[in-house]
Design a protein around this motif. Sequence first.
Motif, PDB file in Angstrom:
ATOM      1  N   LYS A 118       0.819  -1.218   0.000  1.00 50.71           N
ATOM      2  CA  LYS A 118       0.000   0.000   0.000  1.00 50.71           C
ATOM      3  C   LYS A 118       0.849   1.263   0.000  1.00 50.71           C
ATOM      4  O   LYS A 118       0.544   2.229  -0.701  1.00 50.71           O
ATOM      5  CB  LYS A 118      -0.920  -0.001   1.223  1.00 50.71           C
ATOM      6  CG  LYS A 118      -1.966  -1.107   1.200  1.00 50.71           C
ATOM      7  CD  LYS A 118      -2.811  -1.065   2.463  1.00 50.71           C
ATOM      8  CE  LYS A 118      -3.837  -2.196   2.472  1.00 50.71           C
ATOM      9  NZ  LYS A 118      -4.659  -2.185   3.721  1.00 50.71           N
ATOM     10  N   SER A 119       1.903   1.270   0.798  1.00 56.16           N
ATOM     11  CA  SER A 119       2.725   2.482   0.888  1.00 56.16           C
ATOM     12  C   SER A 119       4.173   2.125   1.189  1.00 56.16           C
ATOM     13  O   SER A 119       4.547   1.867   2.342  1.00 56.16           O
ATOM     14  CB  SER A 119       2.189   3.397   2.001  1.00 56.16           C
ATOM     15  OG  SER A 119       2.129   2.708   3.235  1.00 56.16           O
ATOM     16  N   PHE A 120       4.978   2.090   0.169  1.00 57.81           N
ATOM     17  CA  PHE A 120       6.385   1.737   0.333  1.00 57.81           C
ATOM     18  C   PHE A 120       7.233   2.997   0.424  1.00 57.81           C
ATOM     19  O   PHE A 120       7.037   3.958  -0.326  1.00 57.81           O
ATOM     20  CB  PHE A 120       6.871   0.893  -0.849  1.00 57.81           C
ATOM     21  CG  PHE A 120       8.305   0.456  -0.707  1.00 57.81           C
ATOM     22  CD1 PHE A 120       8.626  -0.666   0.045  1.00 57.81           C
ATOM     23  CD2 PHE A 120       9.325   1.177  -1.314  1.00 57.81           C
ATOM     24  CE1 PHE A 120       9.950  -1.081   0.183  1.00 57.81           C
ATOM     25  CE2 PHE A 120      10.640   0.775  -1.183  1.00 57.81           C
ATOM     26  CZ  PHE A 120      10.956  -0.351  -0.430  1.00 57.81           C
ATOM     27  N   ASN A 121       8.150   3.018   1.384  1.00 58.99           N
ATOM     28  CA  ASN A 121       9.117   4.101   1.485  1.00 58.99           C
ATOM     29  C   ASN A 121      10.442   3.555   2.001  1.00 58.99           C
ATOM     30  O   ASN A 121      10.581   2.358   2.247  1.00 58.99           O
ATOM     31  CB  ASN A 121       8.598   5.234   2.396  1.00 58.99           C
ATOM     32  CG  ASN A 121       8.257   4.732   3.791  1.00 58.99           C
ATOM     33  OD1 ASN A 121       9.067   4.060   4.435  1.00 58.99           O
ATOM     34  ND2 ASN A 121       7.040   5.047   4.259  1.00 58.99           N
ATOM     35  N   PHE A 122      11.404   4.438   2.195  1.00 59.53           N
ATOM     36  CA  PHE A 122      12.750   4.030   2.590  1.00 59.53           C
ATOM     37  C   PHE A 122      12.763   3.271   3.905  1.00 59.53           C
ATOM     38  O   PHE A 122      13.410   2.226   4.028  1.00 59.53           O
ATOM     39  CB  PHE A 122      13.646   5.266   2.687  1.00 59.53           C
ATOM     40  CG  PHE A 122      15.021   4.965   3.218  1.00 59.53           C
ATOM     41  CD1 PHE A 122      15.987   4.377   2.404  1.00 59.53           C
ATOM     42  CD2 PHE A 122      15.347   5.264   4.535  1.00 59.53           C
ATOM     43  CE1 PHE A 122      17.250   4.095   2.899  1.00 59.53           C
ATOM     44  CE2 PHE A 122      16.610   4.979   5.035  1.00 59.53           C
ATOM     45  CZ  PHE A 122      17.574   4.405   4.212  1.00 59.53           C
ATOM     46  N   TRP A 123      12.056   3.773   4.903  1.00 59.49           N
ATOM     47  CA  TRP A 123      12.077   3.171   6.232  1.00 59.49           C
ATOM     48  C   TRP A 123      11.391   1.810   6.257  1.00 59.49           C
ATOM     49  O   TRP A 123      11.816   0.891   6.969  1.00 59.49           O
ATOM     50  CB  TRP A 123      11.442   4.111   7.256  1.00 59.49           C
ATOM     51  CG  TRP A 123      12.237   5.373   7.439  1.00 59.49           C
ATOM     52  CD1 TRP A 123      11.883   6.628   7.041  1.00 59.49           C
ATOM     53  CD2 TRP A 123      13.541   5.472   8.012  1.00 59.49           C
ATOM     54  NE1 TRP A 123      12.876   7.522   7.336  1.00 59.49           N
ATOM     55  CE2 TRP A 123      13.912   6.839   7.937  1.00 59.49           C
ATOM     56  CE3 TRP A 123      14.432   4.557   8.569  1.00 59.49           C
ATOM     57  CZ2 TRP A 123      15.138   7.292   8.414  1.00 59.49           C
ATOM     58  CZ3 TRP A 123      15.650   5.009   9.055  1.00 59.49           C
ATOM     59  CH2 TRP A 123      15.990   6.362   8.979  1.00 59.49           C
ATOM     60  N   ILE A 124      10.345   1.699   5.465  1.00 58.60           N
ATOM     61  CA  ILE A 124       9.685   0.392   5.354  1.00 58.60           C
ATOM     62  C   ILE A 124      10.631  -0.618   4.725  1.00 58.60           C
ATOM     63  O   ILE A 124      10.683  -1.786   5.114  1.00 58.60           O
ATOM     64  CB  ILE A 124       8.388   0.513   4.525  1.00 58.60           C
ATOM     65  CG1 ILE A 124       7.325   1.273   5.323  1.00 58.60           C
ATOM     66  CG2 ILE A 124       7.864  -0.868   4.132  1.00 58.60           C
ATOM     67  CD1 ILE A 124       6.024   1.476   4.572  1.00 58.60           C
ATOM     68  N   GLY A 125      11.401  -0.149   3.750  1.00 60.10           N
ATOM     69  CA  GLY A 125      12.385  -1.012   3.118  1.00 60.10           C
ATOM     70  C   GLY A 125      13.446  -1.473   4.112  1.00 60.10           C
ATOM     71  O   GLY A 125      13.894  -2.626   4.070  1.00 60.10           O
ATOM     72  N   ILE A 126      13.860  -0.574   5.011  1.00 52.59           N
ATOM     73  CA  ILE A 126      14.845  -0.919   6.043  1.00 52.59           C
ATOM     74  C   ILE A 126      14.302  -2.018   6.948  1.00 52.59           C
ATOM     75  O   ILE A 126      14.998  -2.986   7.285  1.00 52.59           O
ATOM     76  CB  ILE A 126      15.220   0.319   6.882  1.00 52.59           C
ATOM     77  CG1 ILE A 126      15.995   1.327   6.039  1.00 52.59           C
ATOM     78  CG2 ILE A 126      16.030  -0.092   8.109  1.00 52.59           C
ATOM     79  CD1 ILE A 126      17.334   0.832   5.557  1.00 52.59           C
TER      80      ILE A 126
END
Length: 226
Positions: free
Chosen positions: A170-178
Amino acid sequence: MDIKVYYMFTKAHLHVTINDKDSYERGILIPMCTISEKEYDKLIQKLSFYDTTRNALLTFSFTAVLAVLGVALTVELNIVSSCVCLVPFLLIIPFSARISYYRLASAHINSFLKLFATKNMQFEIGTSTVTENQIPSYKLLAWLVNHEMFLLGIATSCIFYINYIPFVIKSFNFWIGIVIVIPILLNLFVFIICDSTYSYKNLMTKFTHEWMIYDQNRTTQDNVID
């Protein structure tokens, strides 16, 4: 020569000098010292403690982790609370280290006893010839048994991803990737710990070699003093 204690050992692993040439040719190591019954009993008690505690840690780990994961599967989690699924690693990592240490310590003691308490260690000595590797799937079985905590970490990570991935889509960003990478790093750490003591045979070989050198150096020092 009065041989009170002896240990079968291949010449390929024999890197110290032995006084008896015939013993060397036959691959037999003759330790120059033995231990008392009191010391033997103390070391056996340590081995028993290591085995009992290791089994207790494994049982507790599986029970605690499965309980946490069971809750994670039945309760609706959000993107933040999904990280609760990684909490079991707080048990898995230190318990993996403790279990690996007990395996290392057991090899340390057993290698000593096989050399200096031969009379009471016939089974351990016999396992060098009569190994457990009598079935085709033994290597796979041994790997699974000695990487239980790593597999528990894999199960924990799977539950985490099941709960976390829907939020990532739903919402991917840098911190989610970490956060996605964290379980992989944790599992890698657990694997390194478990695999460090995986080969008990190698541990025994290394420790035995060191005990052999210790015995020879001790004997040499005693002869110099005399």
